[in-house]
Design a protein around this motif. Structure first.
Motif, PDB file in Angstrom:
ATOM      1  N   TRP A 220      -5.985  -3.331   9.143  1.00  0.00           N
ATOM      2  CA  TRP A 220      -4.963  -2.524   8.123  1.00  0.00           C
ATOM      3  C   TRP A 220      -3.754  -2.539   8.942  1.00  0.00           C
ATOM      4  O   TRP A 220      -2.695  -2.002   8.336  1.00  0.00           O
ATOM      5  CB  TRP A 220      -5.804  -1.271   8.389  1.00  0.00           C
ATOM      6  CG  TRP A 220      -6.190  -0.653   9.962  1.00  0.00           C
ATOM      7  CD1 TRP A 220      -7.138  -0.604  10.418  1.00  0.00           C
ATOM      8  CD2 TRP A 220      -5.264   0.095  10.594  1.00  0.00           C
ATOM      9  NE1 TRP A 220      -7.238  -0.067  11.632  1.00  0.00           N
ATOM     10  CE2 TRP A 220      -5.873   0.510  11.816  1.00  0.00           C
ATOM     11  CE3 TRP A 220      -3.977   0.536  10.540  1.00  0.00           C
ATOM     12  CZ2 TRP A 220      -5.280   1.150  12.659  1.00  0.00           C
ATOM     13  CZ3 TRP A 220      -3.249   1.313  11.563  1.00  0.00           C
ATOM     14  CH2 TRP A 220      -4.070   1.567  12.564  1.00  0.00           C
TER      15      TRP A 220
ATOM     16  N   ALA B  29       0.806  -1.276  -0.020  1.00  0.00           N
ATOM     17  CA  ALA B  29      -0.319  -0.080   0.095  1.00  0.00           C
ATOM     18  C   ALA B  29       0.996   1.264  -0.070  1.00  0.00           C
ATOM     19  O   ALA B  29       1.982   1.174   0.750  1.00  0.00           O
ATOM     20  CB  ALA B  29      -0.716  -0.020   1.087  1.00  0.00           C
ATOM     21  N   THR B  30       0.465   2.212  -0.709  1.00  0.00           N
ATOM     22  CA  THR B  30       1.152   3.564  -0.384  1.00  0.00           C
ATOM     23  C   THR B  30       0.510   4.628   0.460  1.00  0.00           C
ATOM     24  O   THR B  30       1.170   5.576   0.774  1.00  0.00           O
ATOM     25  CB  THR B  30       1.139   4.055  -2.025  1.00  0.00           C
ATOM     26  OG1 THR B  30      -0.223   4.168  -2.560  1.00  0.00           O
ATOM     27  CG2 THR B  30       1.953   3.477  -3.134  1.00  0.00           C
ATOM     28  N   ASP B  31      -0.781   4.475   0.715  1.00  0.00           N
ATOM     29  CA  ASP B  31      -1.439   5.325   1.695  1.00  0.00           C
ATOM     30  C   ASP B  31      -2.328   4.598   2.757  1.00  0.00           C
ATOM     31  O   ASP B  31      -3.085   3.515   2.124  1.00  0.00           O
ATOM     32  CB  ASP B  31      -2.350   6.277   0.708  1.00  0.00           C
ATOM     33  CG  ASP B  31      -1.421   7.448  -0.035  1.00  0.00           C
ATOM     34  OD1 ASP B  31      -0.473   8.107   0.735  1.00  0.00           O
ATOM     35  OD2 ASP B  31      -1.295   7.293  -1.238  1.00  0.00           O
ATOM     36  N   LEU B  32      -2.646   4.942   3.667  1.00  0.00           N
ATOM     37  CA  LEU B  32      -3.615   4.463   4.583  1.00  0.00           C
ATOM     38  C   LEU B  32      -5.187   5.074   4.143  1.00  0.00           C
ATOM     39  O   LEU B  32      -5.064   6.396   4.550  1.00  0.00           O
ATOM     40  CB  LEU B  32      -3.324   4.524   5.830  1.00  0.00           C
ATOM     41  CG  LEU B  32      -4.150   3.967   6.896  1.00  0.00           C
ATOM     42  CD1 LEU B  32      -4.660   2.452   6.889  1.00  0.00           C
ATOM     43  CD2 LEU B  32      -3.793   4.345   8.497  1.00  0.00           C
ATOM     44  N   THR B  33      -6.083   4.437   3.555  1.00  0.00           N
ATOM     45  CA  THR B  33      -7.367   5.292   3.132  1.00  0.00           C
ATOM     46  C   THR B  33      -8.357   4.842   4.065  1.00  0.00           C
ATOM     47  O   THR B  33      -8.354   3.848   4.775  1.00  0.00           O
ATOM     48  CB  THR B  33      -7.363   4.801   1.720  1.00  0.00           C
ATOM     49  OG1 THR B  33      -7.771   3.387   1.537  1.00  0.00           O
ATOM     50  CG2 THR B  33      -6.312   5.128   0.802  1.00  0.00           C
TER      51      THR B  33
ATOM     52  N   TYR C 215       9.079   4.870   2.046  1.00  0.00           N
ATOM     53  CA  TYR C 215       8.928   6.260   1.481  1.00  0.00           C
ATOM     54  C   TYR C 215      10.192   6.660   1.100  1.00  0.00           C
ATOM     55  O   TYR C 215      11.117   6.486   1.708  1.00  0.00           O
ATOM     56  CB  TYR C 215       8.602   7.209   2.745  1.00  0.00           C
ATOM     57  CG  TYR C 215       7.823   8.462   2.372  1.00  0.00           C
ATOM     58  CD1 TYR C 215       6.645   8.505   1.670  1.00  0.00           C
ATOM     59  CD2 TYR C 215       8.752   9.569   2.063  1.00  0.00           C
ATOM     60  CE1 TYR C 215       6.087   9.877   1.444  1.00  0.00           C
ATOM     61  CE2 TYR C 215       8.240  10.655   1.619  1.00  0.00           C
ATOM     62  CZ  TYR C 215       7.014  10.946   1.321  1.00  0.00           C
ATOM     63  OH  TYR C 215       6.588  12.144   0.955  1.00  0.00           O
TER      64      TYR C 215
ATOM     65  N   PHE D 232       3.335  -1.396   3.944  1.00  0.00           N
ATOM     66  CA  PHE D 232       3.311  -0.172   3.093  1.00  0.00           C
ATOM     67  C   PHE D 232       4.863   0.073   2.227  1.00  0.00           C
ATOM     68  O   PHE D 232       5.870  -0.462   2.799  1.00  0.00           O
ATOM     69  CB  PHE D 232       3.132   1.174   4.042  1.00  0.00           C
ATOM     70  CG  PHE D 232       2.071   1.135   4.444  1.00  0.00           C
ATOM     71  CD1 PHE D 232       0.925   1.887   3.925  1.00  0.00           C
ATOM     72  CD2 PHE D 232       1.650   0.771   5.815  1.00  0.00           C
ATOM     73  CE1 PHE D 232      -0.425   2.073   4.511  1.00  0.00           C
ATOM     74  CE2 PHE D 232       0.349   0.724   6.171  1.00  0.00           C
ATOM     75  CZ  PHE D 232      -0.568   1.359   5.537  1.00  0.00           C
ATOM     76  N   LYS D 233       4.485   0.814   1.124  1.00  0.00           N
ATOM     77  CA  LYS D 233       5.767   1.113   0.338  1.00  0.00           C
ATOM     78  C   LYS D 233       6.840   1.849   1.093  1.00  0.00           C
ATOM     79  O   LYS D 233       6.211   2.711   1.594  1.00  0.00           O
ATOM     80  CB  LYS D 233       5.338   1.527  -0.857  1.00  0.00           C
ATOM     81  CG  LYS D 233       6.416   1.678  -1.960  1.00  0.00           C
ATOM     82  CD  LYS D 233       5.947   2.434  -3.384  1.00  0.00           C
ATOM     83  CE  LYS D 233       6.892   2.825  -4.108  1.00  0.00           C
ATOM     84  NZ  LYS D 233       6.602   3.227  -5.715  1.00  0.00           N
TER      85      LYS D 233
ATOM     86  N   ASN E 179      -9.490   1.434   3.489  1.00  0.00           N
ATOM     87  CA  ASN E 179      -8.397   0.316   4.240  1.00  0.00           C
ATOM     88  C   ASN E 179      -8.963  -0.120   5.767  1.00  0.00           C
ATOM     89  O   ASN E 179      -9.339  -1.174   6.011  1.00  0.00           O
ATOM     90  CB  ASN E 179      -7.066   0.789   4.535  1.00  0.00           C
ATOM     91  CG  ASN E 179      -6.251   0.825   2.926  1.00  0.00           C
ATOM     92  OD1 ASN E 179      -5.368   1.760   2.741  1.00  0.00           O
ATOM     93  ND2 ASN E 179      -6.422  -0.135   2.033  1.00  0.00           N
TER      94      ASN E 179
END
Length: 492
Positions: free
Chosen positions: A204, A189-193, A212, A209-210, A196
């Motif tokens: 979650w 994942a790139t963002d916690l939405t 940064y 996460f990717k 999610n």
């Protein structure tokens, strides 16, 4: 599909030794395999090593020589044992074969080519060039001697006539498992939405996460940029203000012929007033707002002279003075301001009916400065010019006598250009004539010194632009406007 094939193969095997062979066996395009390997390597799922192979291939011309023989052999076979005339031989073979074959056949001492006759010096020849080209066409392995430029039968020597071969480089990879290898790539994942949080109901926290990248560049900020002309114009404005000048209101591009020409003591039959040099308006074609008392004094000076002048001695016509036009110089504004006893500078647009080329436009900008005071002399003009141009970074000046209808004396201004290593004209100057000033009602001891130059020429020099159309007009490169540096006139 390509990613699944690569990861699946590595799950059961230690490596993929050749991506080209793997692409053939899998029935997948090699370019697709290469792109996937690069992506997997970036995430360290695999480790990839470059593979490079080179091989010679024939060009279209090389294929012709491989089939028909080299040009020198074709030319040799076209010469019968008893010989042949040069004209007949040229008709017998292709022009390119004759041109290339002659030099090679003479070099190999196969033919004797005289002024009229061509004859054989040997009876049989071996076409080693064709043999070598055939080997390349059949993809046979070549030895070092074959590609040694010093070898008489070398590939490079064979290609001396034209480009008959080219070196084709193939690039691929050998692939092994990387430190992050997995049979299937896990999507990070790139963002916690919000989705999610709702979808996983607490899971979650297990999301991966990717990483940064703090070194990545952000999106370039888009915004307005100042044109080089505006930057140079602002610097010139600051120079004038530092010298105590005020700016003229130059917002009217349309002027009457009276203010543009007549008030400047320019005769009505002057070539500059012709439609070939000036843009005249069709609507409104004439003006109705001229100071009548001043018009009469200007008319009298043109027809009969006065104030020490003999005038031009012609019948001055009011209808000619009333014509509206696009101003050809900002001196028209200067004449209007002097009539109001004002002292100004201006930087604004003017119009000339000229052929457009790399150094001329029909629409450009003129810089003008003037000083009005009692008892001014030519020495004052030269001193002001030295001060003004030194602030532009031009300290070496020369002056040459010139002619203007509305100034006497008049001088062209030259400055030494360090880049061109020569003197170049940078402007014009002079003292306004009494025939222009005294009809305005100015006292007899009042003198006006003035000078002018274009805005485009110094800007072209400062920014290294060699075509004025690249600087002003519809052909302007927007990238140039974004990239051009800050202007600092007179600062090394």
């Amino acid at each position: 599909m390509a990613e699944e094939a690569i990861l699946g193969h590595l799950e059961k095997n230690d490596e993929i030794s050749d991506s080209g062979d793997f692409a053939s066996q899998s029935g997948i395009d090699h370019n697709e395999i290469v792109n996937v390997i690069k992506s997997l390597h970036g995430f360290r799922l695999v480790d990839a090593q470059d593979i490079k192979r080179e091989k010679w291939v024939l060009t279209d011309e090389g294929k012709l020589y491989a089939a028909a023989g080299s040009p020198e052999v074709q030319l040799f076979l076209a010469v019968p044992p008893e010989g042949i005339s040069r004209e007949e031989l040229q008709r017998k073979v292709d022009p390119s074969v004759y041109k290339i074959g002659c030099s090679q056949a003479i070099k190999n001492k196969w033919l004797e080519i005289g002024k009229q006759q061509v004859s054989r010096k040997v009876q049989q020849v071996e076409d080693t060039a064709k043999d070598l080209l055939t080997r390349i066409q059949n993809e046979e392995a070549l030895s070092q001697a074959d590609i040694d430029a010093s070898n008489e039968e070398s590939l490079l020597l064979c290609s001396n006539y034209h480009i008959v071969v080219s070196l084709l480089t193939w690039k691929g990879y050998s692939v092994r498992k990387g430190p992050n290898y997995a049979p299937k790539r896990k999507k990070v994942a790139t963002d916690l939405t919000r989705e999610n949080l709702q979808r996983y109901d607490g899971d979650w926290k297990e999301l991966e996460f990717k990483e940064y990248n703090f070194n990545a560049k952000g999106q370039p900020a888009e915004g307005g940029h100042l044109h080089p002309l505006l930057k140079v114009r602002r610097q010139l404005q600051m120079i004038f203000l530092q010298m105590g000048f005020e700016e003229m209101p130059t917002n009217n591009f349309v002027e009457s012929s009276f203010w543009n020409f007549d008030a400047l003591f320019q005769p009505q039959q002057h070539p500059a007033r012709d439609s070939h040099d000036t843009f005249f308006l069709q609507a409104p074609s004439t003006t109705k707002m001229l100071p009548e008392d001043y018009v009469e004094r200007v008319k009298h000076v043109h027809e009969h002279g006065g104030y020490g002048s003999r005038g031009y001695g012609y019948d001055w016509k009011r209808e000619e003075a009333n014509k509206n036009l696009l101003r050809t110089h900002t001196t028209a504004v200067s004449s209007r301001m002097l009539y109001l006893l004002a002292q100004y500078y201006s930087i604004d647009r003017v119009f000339r009916n000229e052929a457009v080329d790399r150094t001329h436009l029909a629409e450009f900008h003129q810089i003008e400065g003037l000083v009005c005071d009692r008892g001014l002399t030519l020495g004052d003009l030269i001193g002001v010019l030295q001060d003004f141009f030194s602030r532009l970074g031009m300290s070496q000046l020369r002056f040459k006598p010139a002619y203007n209808p509305y100034t006497e004396p008049s001088m062209e201004i030259f400055s030494y250009h360090e880049g061109l290593k020569k003197w170049v004209e940078i402007g014009n100057s002079g003292m306004f004539r009494p025939e222009m000033l005294l009809p305005m009602g100015l006292p007899e001891d009042v003198r006006v010194i003035a000078w002018g130059l274009s805005l485009e020429r110094p800007t072209m020099i400062l920014y290294g632009v060699d075509n004025i159309r690249d600087l002003f007009g519809h052909k302007v490169d927007l990238g140039l406007i974004k990239r051009n540096p800050i202007c600092r006139l007179g600062i090394e």
